[in-house]
Motif scaffolding. Sequence first.
Motif, PDB file in Angstrom:
ATOM      1  N   LEU A 351       0.856  -1.187   0.000  1.00 19.52           N
ATOM      2  CA  LEU A 351       0.000   0.000   0.000  1.00 19.52           C
ATOM      3  C   LEU A 351       0.888   1.232   0.000  1.00 19.52           C
ATOM      4  O   LEU A 351       1.829   1.319   0.796  1.00 19.52           O
ATOM      5  CB  LEU A 351      -0.930   0.012   1.214  1.00 19.52           C
ATOM      6  N   SER A 352       0.603   2.170  -0.909  1.00 20.03           N
ATOM      7  CA  SER A 352       1.419   3.384  -1.016  1.00 20.03           C
ATOM      8  C   SER A 352       0.568   4.632  -0.867  1.00 20.03           C
ATOM      9  O   SER A 352      -0.597   4.651  -1.275  1.00 20.03           O
ATOM     10  CB  SER A 352       2.153   3.420  -2.360  1.00 20.03           C
ATOM     11  N   VAL A 353       1.175   5.652  -0.277  1.00 19.42           N
ATOM     12  CA  VAL A 353       0.502   6.922  -0.006  1.00 19.42           C
ATOM     13  C   VAL A 353       1.142   8.000  -0.873  1.00 19.42           C
ATOM     14  O   VAL A 353       2.357   8.223  -0.804  1.00 19.42           O
ATOM     15  CB  VAL A 353       0.629   7.310   1.475  1.00 19.42           C
ATOM     16  N   PHE A 354       0.331   8.674  -1.668  1.00 17.25           N
ATOM     17  CA  PHE A 354       0.795   9.775  -2.506  1.00 17.25           C
ATOM     18  C   PHE A 354       0.054  11.044  -2.104  1.00 17.25           C
ATOM     19  O   PHE A 354      -1.174  11.078  -2.073  1.00 17.25           O
ATOM     20  CB  PHE A 354       0.535   9.481  -3.989  1.00 17.25           C
ATOM     21  N   GLY A 355       0.807  12.098  -1.799  1.00 15.90           N
ATOM     22  CA  GLY A 355       0.188  13.378  -1.470  1.00 15.90           C
ATOM     23  C   GLY A 355      -0.373  13.401  -0.057  1.00 15.90           C
ATOM     24  O   GLY A 355      -0.003  12.615   0.814  1.00 15.90           O
ATOM     25  N   GLY A 356      -1.301  14.344   0.153  1.00 15.24           N
ATOM     26  CA  GLY A 356      -1.930  14.478   1.464  1.00 15.24           C
ATOM     27  C   GLY A 356      -1.574  15.775   2.152  1.00 15.24           C
ATOM     28  O   GLY A 356      -0.593  16.445   1.811  1.00 15.24           O
ATOM     29  N   LYS A 357      -2.399  16.129   3.128  1.00 18.63           N
ATOM     30  CA  LYS A 357      -2.231  17.340   3.931  1.00 18.63           C
ATOM     31  C   LYS A 357      -2.130  16.956   5.396  1.00 18.63           C
ATOM     32  O   LYS A 357      -2.684  15.959   5.828  1.00 18.63           O
ATOM     33  CB  LYS A 357      -3.456  18.257   3.775  1.00 18.63           C
ATOM     34  N   LEU A 358      -1.431  17.770   6.158  1.00 20.58           N
ATOM     35  CA  LEU A 358      -1.346  17.559   7.600  1.00 20.58           C
ATOM     36  C   LEU A 358      -2.740  17.429   8.209  1.00 20.58           C
ATOM     37  O   LEU A 358      -3.008  16.551   9.031  1.00 20.58           O
ATOM     38  CB  LEU A 358      -0.586  18.734   8.239  1.00 20.58           C
ATOM     39  N   THR A 359      -3.648  18.287   7.776  1.00 22.83           N
ATOM     40  CA  THR A 359      -4.991  18.339   8.367  1.00 22.83           C
ATOM     41  C   THR A 359      -5.758  17.037   8.177  1.00 22.83           C
ATOM     42  O   THR A 359      -6.546  16.647   9.051  1.00 22.83           O
ATOM     43  CB  THR A 359      -5.787  19.500   7.742  1.00 22.83           C
ATOM     44  N   THR A 360      -5.542  16.344   7.073  1.00 18.88           N
ATOM     45  CA  THR A 360      -6.367  15.177   6.745  1.00 18.88           C
ATOM     46  C   THR A 360      -5.661  13.847   7.019  1.00 18.88           C
ATOM     47  O   THR A 360      -6.065  12.811   6.505  1.00 18.88           O
ATOM     48  CB  THR A 360      -6.806  15.227   5.271  1.00 18.88           C
ATOM     49  N   TYR A 361      -4.619  13.868   7.858  1.00 15.46           N
ATOM     50  CA  TYR A 361      -3.864  12.639   8.077  1.00 15.46           C
ATOM     51  C   TYR A 361      -4.722  11.536   8.686  1.00 15.46           C
ATOM     52  O   TYR A 361      -4.548  10.350   8.367  1.00 15.46           O
ATOM     53  CB  TYR A 361      -2.633  12.917   8.961  1.00 15.46           C
ATOM     54  N   ARG A 362      -5.642  11.880   9.585  1.00 16.97           N
ATOM     55  CA  ARG A 362      -6.431  10.855  10.278  1.00 16.97           C
ATOM     56  C   ARG A 362      -7.378  10.148   9.312  1.00 16.97           C
ATOM     57  O   ARG A 362      -7.494   8.913   9.326  1.00 16.97           O
ATOM     58  CB  ARG A 362      -7.223  11.474  11.435  1.00 16.97           C
ATOM     59  N   CYS A 363      -8.071  10.925   8.466  1.00 16.79           N
ATOM     60  CA  CYS A 363      -8.987  10.269   7.523  1.00 16.79           C
ATOM     61  C   CYS A 363      -8.219   9.553   6.420  1.00 16.79           C
ATOM     62  O   CYS A 363      -8.708   8.550   5.876  1.00 16.79           O
ATOM     63  CB  CYS A 363     -10.016  11.245   6.966  1.00 16.79           C
ATOM     64  N   LEU A 364      -7.011  10.021   6.083  1.00 15.51           N
ATOM     65  CA  LEU A 364      -6.161   9.265   5.162  1.00 15.51           C
ATOM     66  C   LEU A 364      -5.851   7.889   5.755  1.00 15.51           C
ATOM     67  O   LEU A 364      -5.953   6.860   5.064  1.00 15.51           O
ATOM     68  CB  LEU A 364      -4.874  10.040   4.885  1.00 15.51           C
ATOM     69  N   ALA A 365      -5.483   7.877   7.046  1.00 16.96           N
ATOM     70  CA  ALA A 365      -5.183   6.605   7.708  1.00 16.96           C
ATOM     71  C   ALA A 365      -6.409   5.702   7.737  1.00 16.96           C
ATOM     72  O   ALA A 365      -6.315   4.487   7.495  1.00 16.96           O
ATOM     73  CB  ALA A 365      -4.678   6.866   9.128  1.00 16.96           C
ATOM     74  N   GLU A 366      -7.559   6.279   8.021  1.00 16.81           N
ATOM     75  CA  GLU A 366      -8.797   5.497   8.060  1.00 16.81           C
ATOM     76  C   GLU A 366      -9.107   4.912   6.679  1.00 16.81           C
ATOM     77  O   GLU A 366      -9.520   3.751   6.567  1.00 16.81           O
ATOM     78  CB  GLU A 366      -9.939   6.386   8.530  1.00 16.81           C
TER      79      GLU A 366
END
Length: 504
Positions: A351-366
Amino acid sequence: MSDSLLDLLIIGGGINGMGIGVDAAGRGLKVAVFEQGDFAGATSSMSSKLIHGGLRYLEQGEFRLVKEALAEREILLKKSHHLVRPLRFCLPYRMQLRPRWLIRCGLFLYDHLAKRSQLSHSQSLNIPASWGFFSDITQGFEYFDCWVDDARLVIANAQSCTELGGEVRNYCRVCRAEPEGNHWRVFLEDVRTGEAFTRCCRVLINAGGPWVNRIYQEQLASPSPYSLSLIKGSHLVVPRPDHFDGERGFILQNDDQRVVFVLPYLERFLLIGTTDVAYSGDPADVAMDEDEKTYLLTSYNTYFSQALHVEDVLWHYSGVRPLCDSKKTDPKAMSRDYTLTLETELNPPLLSVFGGKLTTYRCLAESALTLLQPLFPSMTKCWTESALLSGTTPDFDVADTVKVLLQRYPWWTEWDCQRLALAYGAHIWRWLALVTCQQDLGVHFGQGFYEKELQYLVRYEWATSVEDIVWRRSKLGLLLSDAQLAEIALYIEHFNGTTDTDIL
């Protein structure tokens, strides 16, 4: 060190990797997070220190991203209310830039795209002369977002992860990862000691931030599914003018349609940023250039009558934002949204993560754990929305804690007590519980920073160097002298060579 099979091994100890680690550990998975440098040592500590929806993203049609970020703003205010706190903003109006009706429409959407229970709505504002603007700037708009200590947010997540049974290690580099049957064998090296070891995992997660594609190339020997645009964002720090309203941030419009934030920083300074510049070098070598410095100073000086000059700059920093490549060539127009990919066909799951914002880290993880649900059918359900981060308790109050600290420890100033309460939350009593006099704190290095606090940071927050301590854990780098920094370095060298654990 355990040799048992991990469920998840996460490459990258920034906010996204650590957020996934916390979520996974809380669902009963066996997880380890490895970071080649310090936790939050790159992008995650080089931000604008804001938890925000991104008012300017509305112009780019990023309504879903802004809505999600605004909802997360409310959640993070509750999850870690000593690290994330409200900040009032003023947007000065300049008639030759965005029209008044457009700003009102944007702020209306900002107020209503997501449920808002803790922050006030936006409103028009008369700007007083005492704020130091040029005389023709008299009108503006007021709205709320949130300030965050970004590096400490990562540390709070790391502490939460370990409290839930996860493993986290900084200064530990993944050298390569190879498929071995139905799992990955990962070869690692402790960059401080040279120790080499291996770990095995069912799922490998590439959360390398700006290094995500390099990990594909060098550690996985595999092509990345996405190209990446690296965007440099730089900030500078200057002394806070006497007239500056310390309880308020400013968002300044520019002729190029970008905005620049002017933020109160450590009460004594201003933080000014950020830039958006395409970057092609090594993320480890990123640095502010003279054009960026000029751009930020010019933006400030366009609004404020008391001009800033290059010699006023006390410190500056730069970070690299990894954005999923698009057809857009203008950095400010590129999406700050994230993309997750789960590859399961040729090798064990990756699983790979591209991009993202500090603010949305929790919902990215979810979202990442939702993708992994079919691989771990016994995994428990989503849980992080209502859970408090380590160091946060329902009854912890910063103002009340400052009062208690001032009463018990009169050698500290109110500023010192504020810093400690905001940084550690309820964890402050872990290392202050047995302190009854100033001598119990040990050596005073300066600026209210004592041996006891340093020991706590080394033992319980994975700090190993002066840089870890004064720029990420304590933010005292701007205030300590070179001699004081050298004294701290000598102490760390000695302390790391001892086995004394009696620090609480």
